[in-house]
Write a protein that holds these residues in place. Structure first.
Motif, PDB file in Angstrom:
ATOM      1  N   ALA A 178       0.698  -1.190  -0.013  1.00 12.77           N
ATOM      2  CA  ALA A 178      -0.164   0.081  -0.327  1.00 12.77           C
ATOM      3  C   ALA A 178       0.938   0.939  -0.076  1.00 12.77           C
ATOM      4  O   ALA A 178       2.050   0.924   0.749  1.00 12.77           O
ATOM      5  CB  ALA A 178      -0.754   0.344   1.293  1.00 12.77           C
ATOM      6  N   ALA A 179       0.363   2.290  -0.578  1.00 11.68           N
ATOM      7  CA  ALA A 179       1.005   3.522  -0.319  1.00 11.68           C
ATOM      8  C   ALA A 179       0.355   4.705   0.131  1.00 11.68           C
ATOM      9  O   ALA A 179      -1.325   4.765  -0.029  1.00 11.68           O
ATOM     10  CB  ALA A 179       1.974   3.806  -1.749  1.00 11.68           C
ATOM     11  N   ILE A 180       0.367   6.157   0.647  1.00  9.99           N
ATOM     12  CA  ILE A 180       0.324   6.699   1.320  1.00  9.99           C
ATOM     13  C   ILE A 180       0.811   8.162   0.269  1.00  9.99           C
ATOM     14  O   ILE A 180       2.036   8.176  -0.299  1.00  9.99           O
ATOM     15  CB  ILE A 180      -0.165   6.724   2.909  1.00  9.99           C
ATOM     16  N   ILE A 181       0.330   8.870   0.438  1.00 10.00           N
ATOM     17  CA  ILE A 181       0.491  10.850   0.338  1.00 10.00           C
ATOM     18  C   ILE A 181       0.513  11.388   0.576  1.00 10.00           C
ATOM     19  O   ILE A 181      -1.018  11.647   1.282  1.00 10.00           O
ATOM     20  CB  ILE A 181       0.575  10.966  -1.526  1.00 10.00           C
TER      21      ILE A 181
ATOM     22  N   GLY B  98      -5.037   7.482   0.454  1.00  7.49           N
ATOM     23  CA  GLY B  98      -3.756   6.310   0.151  1.00  7.49           C
ATOM     24  C   GLY B  98      -4.474   5.045  -0.234  1.00  7.49           C
ATOM     25  O   GLY B  98      -5.729   5.563   0.295  1.00  7.49           O
ATOM     26  N   GLY B  99      -3.838   3.922  -0.147  1.00  2.00           N
ATOM     27  CA  GLY B  99      -4.813   2.924   0.205  1.00  2.00           C
ATOM     28  C   GLY B  99      -3.761   1.511  -0.638  1.00  2.00           C
ATOM     29  O   GLY B  99      -2.447   1.677  -1.264  1.00  2.00           O
ATOM     30  N   LYS B 100      -4.510   0.398  -0.888  1.00  2.00           N
ATOM     31  CA  LYS B 100      -3.737  -0.729  -1.546  1.00  2.00           C
ATOM     32  C   LYS B 100      -3.253  -0.553  -2.647  1.00  2.00           C
ATOM     33  O   LYS B 100      -4.228   0.024  -3.617  1.00  2.00           O
ATOM     34  CB  LYS B 100      -4.989  -1.836  -1.486  1.00  2.00           C
ATOM     35  N   SER B 101      -2.044  -1.631  -2.977  1.00  2.00           N
ATOM     36  CA  SER B 101      -1.327  -1.231  -4.669  1.00  2.00           C
ATOM     37  C   SER B 101      -2.782  -1.986  -5.356  1.00  2.00           C
ATOM     38  O   SER B 101      -2.921  -3.066  -4.715  1.00  2.00           O
ATOM     39  CB  SER B 101       0.126  -2.475  -4.257  1.00  2.00           C
ATOM     40  N   ASP B 102      -2.688  -2.114  -6.556  1.00  2.00           N
ATOM     41  CA  ASP B 102      -3.591  -2.264  -7.436  1.00  2.00           C
ATOM     42  C   ASP B 102      -2.319  -3.204  -8.527  1.00  2.00           C
ATOM     43  O   ASP B 102      -1.267  -2.467  -8.415  1.00  2.00           O
ATOM     44  CB  ASP B 102      -3.901  -1.253  -8.691  1.00  2.00           C
ATOM     45  N   PRO B 103      -3.160  -3.983  -9.242  1.00  2.00           N
ATOM     46  CA  PRO B 103      -1.957  -5.368  -9.794  1.00  2.00           C
ATOM     47  C   PRO B 103      -1.395  -4.020 -11.192  1.00  2.00           C
ATOM     48  O   PRO B 103      -0.957  -4.292 -12.079  1.00  2.00           O
ATOM     49  CB  PRO B 103      -3.376  -6.135 -10.271  1.00  2.00           C
ATOM     50  N   LEU B 104      -2.445  -3.417 -11.645  1.00  2.00           N
ATOM     51  CA  LEU B 104      -2.291  -2.658 -13.065  1.00  2.00           C
ATOM     52  C   LEU B 104      -1.142  -1.393 -12.249  1.00  2.00           C
ATOM     53  O   LEU B 104      -0.260  -0.564 -12.749  1.00  2.00           O
ATOM     54  CB  LEU B 104      -3.270  -1.532 -13.199  1.00  2.00           C
ATOM     55  N   ASP B 105      -0.803  -0.715 -10.457  1.00  2.00           N
ATOM     56  CA  ASP B 105      -0.129   0.033 -10.184  1.00  2.00           C
ATOM     57  C   ASP B 105       1.736  -0.835 -10.669  1.00  2.00           C
ATOM     58  O   ASP B 105       1.889  -2.233 -10.234  1.00  2.00           O
ATOM     59  CB  ASP B 105      -0.309   0.538  -9.320  1.00  2.00           C
ATOM     60  N   ASN B 106       2.287  -0.134 -11.805  1.00  2.00           N
ATOM     61  CA  ASN B 106       4.036  -0.473 -11.496  1.00  2.00           C
ATOM     62  C   ASN B 106       4.653   0.088 -10.914  1.00  2.00           C
ATOM     63  O   ASN B 106       6.262  -0.796 -10.086  1.00  2.00           O
ATOM     64  CB  ASN B 106       4.103  -0.016 -12.662  1.00  2.00           C
ATOM     65  N   SER B 107       3.924   0.940  -9.702  1.00  2.00           N
ATOM     66  CA  SER B 107       4.964   1.032  -8.340  1.00  2.00           C
ATOM     67  C   SER B 107       4.654   1.732  -7.367  1.00  2.00           C
ATOM     68  O   SER B 107       3.126   2.090  -7.829  1.00  2.00           O
ATOM     69  CB  SER B 107       6.177   2.533  -9.219  1.00  2.00           C
TER      70      SER B 107
ATOM     71  N   ILE C   8       4.875   4.297  -5.995  1.00  2.00           N
ATOM     72  CA  ILE C   8       4.738   6.029  -6.186  1.00  2.00           C
ATOM     73  C   ILE C   8       2.945   6.394  -7.529  1.00  2.00           C
ATOM     74  O   ILE C   8       2.362   6.945  -6.639  1.00  2.00           O
ATOM     75  CB  ILE C   8       5.431   6.667  -6.941  1.00  2.00           C
ATOM     76  N   GLU C   9       2.877   5.147  -8.233  1.00  2.00           N
ATOM     77  CA  GLU C   9       1.732   5.210  -8.923  1.00  2.00           C
ATOM     78  C   GLU C   9       0.410   4.785  -8.610  1.00  2.00           C
ATOM     79  O   GLU C   9      -0.611   5.315  -7.987  1.00  2.00           O
ATOM     80  CB  GLU C   9       1.864   4.127  -9.911  1.00  2.00           C
ATOM     81  N   THR C  10       0.521   3.456  -7.480  1.00  2.00           N
ATOM     82  CA  THR C  10      -0.357   3.982  -5.955  1.00  2.00           C
ATOM     83  C   THR C  10      -1.082   4.770  -5.714  1.00  2.00           C
ATOM     84  O   THR C  10      -2.270   5.038  -5.449  1.00  2.00           O
ATOM     85  CB  THR C  10      -0.188   2.472  -5.189  1.00  2.00           C
ATOM     86  N   ALA C  11       0.298   5.706  -4.846  1.00  2.00           N
ATOM     87  CA  ALA C  11      -0.315   7.123  -4.201  1.00  2.00           C
ATOM     88  C   ALA C  11      -1.062   8.024  -5.009  1.00  2.00           C
ATOM     89  O   ALA C  11      -1.957   8.404  -4.904  1.00  2.00           O
ATOM     90  CB  ALA C  11       0.979   7.129  -3.643  1.00  2.00           C
TER      91      ALA C  11
END
Length: 108
Positions: free
Chosen positions: A46-49, A81-90, A92-95
């Protein structure tokens, strides 16, 4: 050693935006803000910003309030922020994606 929370609070009390932005650059290197990870395998990725808004009266941090109908953390104040999605490459993209979905802000 000063913790990141204390540094951010101290930073927000400064008056000039240019001073704040210069200090953020130093903090991001010192604390690894863009690359901080957790290697705990039982945790989901997961990531936040931390969105900083440059306003006339100084810099503000943008927070969100989670809706009451969520299973976890309902009603809490949080960073976007939140959980990473399978389509996120990083992460940072998740955030960035979470910021767009939750607040409607688009970052390049």
């Amino acid at each position: 050693s000063t913790c990141l929370r204390d540094k951010l609070l101290e930073l927000l009390h400064q008056k000039k935006s240019s001073d704040i932005m210069a200090e953020l650059s130093i903090l991001s290197k010192q604390f690894g803000l863009l690359t901080a990870t957790c290697s705990e395998p039982s945790l989901k990725s997961a990531a936040i910003i931390i969105p900083l808004l440059d306003r006339r009266k100084g810099v503000s941090i943008l927070l969100t309030e989670r809706t009451e109908n969520l299973k976890e953390h309902s009603g809490q104040i949080s960073f976007p922020g939140g959980k990473s999605d399978p389509l996120d490459n990083s992460l940072i993209e998740t955030a960035k994606r979470e910021l767009r979905e939750e607040v409607g802000l688009e970052l390049n």
